[in-house]
Every structure is written in structure tokens, then in C-alpha cells.
Design a protein around this motif. Structure first.
Motif, PDB file in Angstrom:
ATOM      1  N   HIS A  19       0.793  -1.227   0.000  1.00 49.83           N
ATOM      2  CA  HIS A  19       0.000   0.000   0.000  1.00 49.83           C
ATOM      3  C   HIS A  19       0.827   1.281   0.000  1.00 49.83           C
ATOM      4  CE1 HIS A  19      -3.860  -2.096   0.572  1.00 49.83           C
ATOM      5  NE2 HIS A  19      -3.134  -2.972   1.243  1.00 49.83           N
ATOM      6  N   ILE A  20       2.098   1.197   0.380  1.00 45.57           N
ATOM      7  CA  ILE A  20       2.958   2.380   0.332  1.00 45.57           C
ATOM      8  C   ILE A  20       3.914   2.297  -0.853  1.00 45.57           C
ATOM      9  CG2 ILE A  20       4.767   3.684   1.531  1.00 45.57           C
ATOM     10  CD1 ILE A  20       3.467   2.930   4.166  1.00 45.57           C
ATOM     11  N   GLU A  21       4.586   1.151  -1.002  1.00 46.11           N
ATOM     12  CA  GLU A  21       5.572   1.011  -2.081  1.00 46.11           C
ATOM     13  C   GLU A  21       4.966   0.484  -3.373  1.00 46.11           C
ATOM     14  OE1 GLU A  21       9.180  -0.908  -0.992  1.00 46.11           O
ATOM     15  OE2 GLU A  21       9.239  -0.015   1.015  1.00 46.11           O
ATOM     16  N   GLN A  22       3.650   0.112  -3.332  1.00 45.19           N
ATOM     17  CA  GLN A  22       2.943  -0.359  -4.530  1.00 45.19           C
ATOM     18  C   GLN A  22       3.603  -1.577  -5.159  1.00 45.19           C
ATOM     19  OE1 GLN A  22      -0.075   1.416  -5.713  1.00 45.19           O
ATOM     20  NE2 GLN A  22       0.220   1.998  -3.578  1.00 45.19           N
ATOM     21  N   LYS A 160      -5.361   3.742  13.010  1.00 40.31           N
ATOM     22  CA  LYS A 160      -4.533   4.854  13.477  1.00 40.31           C
ATOM     23  C   LYS A 160      -3.065   4.587  13.143  1.00 40.31           C
ATOM     24  CE  LYS A 160      -3.566   7.676  17.561  1.00 40.31           C
ATOM     25  NZ  LYS A 160      -3.862   7.874  19.009  1.00 40.31           N
ATOM     26  N   GLN A 161      -2.604   3.362  13.379  1.00 41.96           N
ATOM     27  CA  GLN A 161      -1.226   2.992  13.037  1.00 41.96           C
ATOM     28  C   GLN A 161      -1.011   3.027  11.527  1.00 41.96           C
ATOM     29  OE1 GLN A 161       0.432  -0.531  15.245  1.00 41.96           O
ATOM     30  NE2 GLN A 161      -1.668  -0.653  16.018  1.00 41.96           N
ATOM     31  N   MET A 162      -1.978   2.509  10.778  1.00 40.05           N
ATOM     32  CA  MET A 162      -1.847   2.475   9.321  1.00 40.05           C
ATOM     33  C   MET A 162      -1.706   3.878   8.751  1.00 40.05           C
ATOM     34  SD  MET A 162      -4.736  -0.461   8.588  1.00 40.05           S
ATOM     35  CE  MET A 162      -4.893  -0.145   6.836  1.00 40.05           C
ATOM     36  N   TYR A 165       1.844   5.297   9.569  1.00 41.21           N
ATOM     37  CA  TYR A 165       2.883   4.767   8.692  1.00 41.21           C
ATOM     38  C   TYR A 165       2.730   5.304   7.272  1.00 41.21           C
ATOM     39  CZ  TYR A 165       4.290   1.256  12.190  1.00 41.21           C
ATOM     40  OH  TYR A 165       4.755   0.616  13.305  1.00 41.21           O
ATOM     41  N   TYR A 166       1.482   5.396   6.820  1.00 34.89           N
ATOM     42  CA  TYR A 166       1.244   5.855   5.452  1.00 34.89           C
ATOM     43  C   TYR A 166       1.685   7.307   5.280  1.00 34.89           C
ATOM     44  CZ  TYR A 166      -1.029   6.307   0.912  1.00 34.89           C
ATOM     45  OH  TYR A 166      -1.267   6.499  -0.424  1.00 34.89           O
ATOM     46  N   ASN A 167       1.365   8.144   6.241  1.00 30.30           N
ATOM     47  CA  ASN A 167       1.755   9.553   6.162  1.00 30.30           C
ATOM     48  C   ASN A 167       3.267   9.733   6.246  1.00 30.30           C
ATOM     49  OD1 ASN A 167      -0.924  10.380   5.962  1.00 30.30           O
ATOM     50  ND2 ASN A 167      -1.160  10.610   8.177  1.00 30.30           N
ATOM     51  N   GLN A 168       3.915   8.829   6.984  1.00 29.11           N
ATOM     52  CA  GLN A 168       5.373   8.888   7.109  1.00 29.11           C
ATOM     53  C   GLN A 168       6.082   8.164   5.962  1.00 29.11           C
ATOM     54  OE1 GLN A 168       7.060  10.553   9.589  1.00 29.11           O
ATOM     55  NE2 GLN A 168       5.051  11.281  10.291  1.00 29.11           N
TER      56      GLN A 168
END
Length: 207
Positions: A19-22, A160-162, A165-168
Motif C-alpha cells: 500500500h505504500i511502495e505499490q 490509526k497505526q496504518m 505509517y502511510y503519512n510517514q
């Protein structure tokens, strides 16, 4: 994506890679999962069976959780304490049903995804969802899941954790285990690299 909570509960690194690095790779299990969802994921199939209205591939979202996704199947069952549905007579309560390959798991990754779907329906329809079901293809039957306040609290905490991490844009390292062998992202994740020490650690040990 709402479905990401299942990945996150299973392995936070897997979730970040997808979901972050695709990153994504197919394996036998992911292809089997796609096949199982073929019928469930058809939004134009809508049917009535007695006191039930069955809707497939229903889009859902939650402003509070800041997520959106698709419910495989939602059964709207007539109930005196239900809610009105546009174009339908009577009151209905929604019961989400998620289709999974394999059999029930020891972990809670499937359960939290289903609870998140229930919470989206609660927010959208202004009702309370007390039960939901997981259908496992290997055993060919449903497993009932009771939606509790403790489960709702866990889902809120995970999202909340997701989001953090996603914003960071942070991809965490995690402990490796037997579950790594069946992961479709094993070749991308390279879990064996988790045992490698940093240059600082090497120098500190050496000195």
C-alpha cells in the motif's frame, strides 16, 4: 484501502510493501482468492430470498476511520429494529459476508477486516451491526463473527497505526516466521535481510 487492514494485521511490512511502495506479486494463493471472489464481486447481481435482500460488491466507506472499500456480500435481513432502504418496503439490518480462500486462520486478520466493513455500514446507515460472517472456500461454510466493542476498538487502533505509517511513508521491519514462506511478496520483501546488521552495529561489535 479497507482491505489493507487484513494485510496490516497479518504483517505490517507486507501491508507497507503493497500500500505504500505499490509492490505486488501473484502466487497460487492470490490467484485462488481472485477466482473465489469472481461471483461475489459482481455489483449488478442483486437478489431477494424471502426476507433477505442480497447485494454483492457493495462500496462502503467511513469518514471516522478515513477508509473505503468493497463488501463482497451484504445480506439485508428484515428486522423490526432495522433501517429503511431506498426503494424497499420494511426495515432491514445489514450483515456483511466476506469470502476467503482456505480455512479459518489462527490469527485475527480476517476478523478485523470484517469488523471494519461492519463499522463502515454502521456509519453509513446509522445502525448497529452485531454479527457478520466469513465464508471459507475450503470448508464450504460460514463462520459467524460477533461484532464487539473490543473488536471495534482494535480496528480503530489499527487504522490509526496504518495512517501514521502511510503519512510517514514508513516500511517497518518485522520478525520473520513460518508465515513468510507462503507470502506472495517473499521475493520482494527478502525477509532474510532482517537478520543483517547495520554498519554501526558491525563497528560497535568489532570495536
Amino acid at each position: 484501502m479497507l482491505s489493507g487492514i487484513q494485510h496490516f494485521r497479518f504483517c505490517q511490512r507486507q501491508w507497507a510493501l503493497i500500500h505504500i511502495e505499490q509492490q505486488w506479486e501473484e502466487n497460487v494463493k492470490t490467484i485462488e482468492g481472485q477466482f473465489i471472489h469472481t461471483k461475489a464481486d459482481q455489483p449488478f447481481i442483486r437478489e431477494k430470498r424471502g426476507n433477505k435482500l442480497i447485494v454483492r460488491a457493495l462500496p462502503v466507506r467511513s469518514q471516522y476511520l478515513n477508509t473505503s472499500g468493497i463488501c463482497d456480500v451484504v445480506e439485508f435481513v428484515k428486522h423490526p429494529e432495522g433501517v429503511n432502504l431506498q426503494g424497499e418496503d420494511g426495515l432491514y439490518i445489514p450483515i456483511p459476508i466476506e469470502y476467503k480462500r482456505g480455512k479459518p486462520k489462527k490469527g485475527q486478520e480476517d476478523v478485523v477486516q470484517l469488523v471494519a466493513q461492519a463499522m463502515c455500514l454502521e456509519e453509513m446507515l446509522l445502525c448497529e451491526v452485531n454479527e457478520a460472517y466469513l465464508f471459507y472456500d475450503e470448508i464450504k461454510r460460514r463462520v459467524r463473527v460477533e461484532i464487539t466493542d473490543e473488536m471495534r476498538a482494535e480496528v480503530r487502533s489499527i487504522f490509526k497505526q496504518m495512517h501514521h505509517y502511510y503519512n510517514q511513508r514508513y516500511t517497518p521491519k518485522v520478525k520473520i516466521g513460518k508465515f513468510c514462506e507462503s507470502c506472495s511478496l517473499k521475493n520482494i520483501c527478502m525477509p532474510e535481510s532482517m537478520h543483517q546488521e547495520s554498519v554501526r552495529q558491525y563497528m560497535e561489535r568489532y570495536l
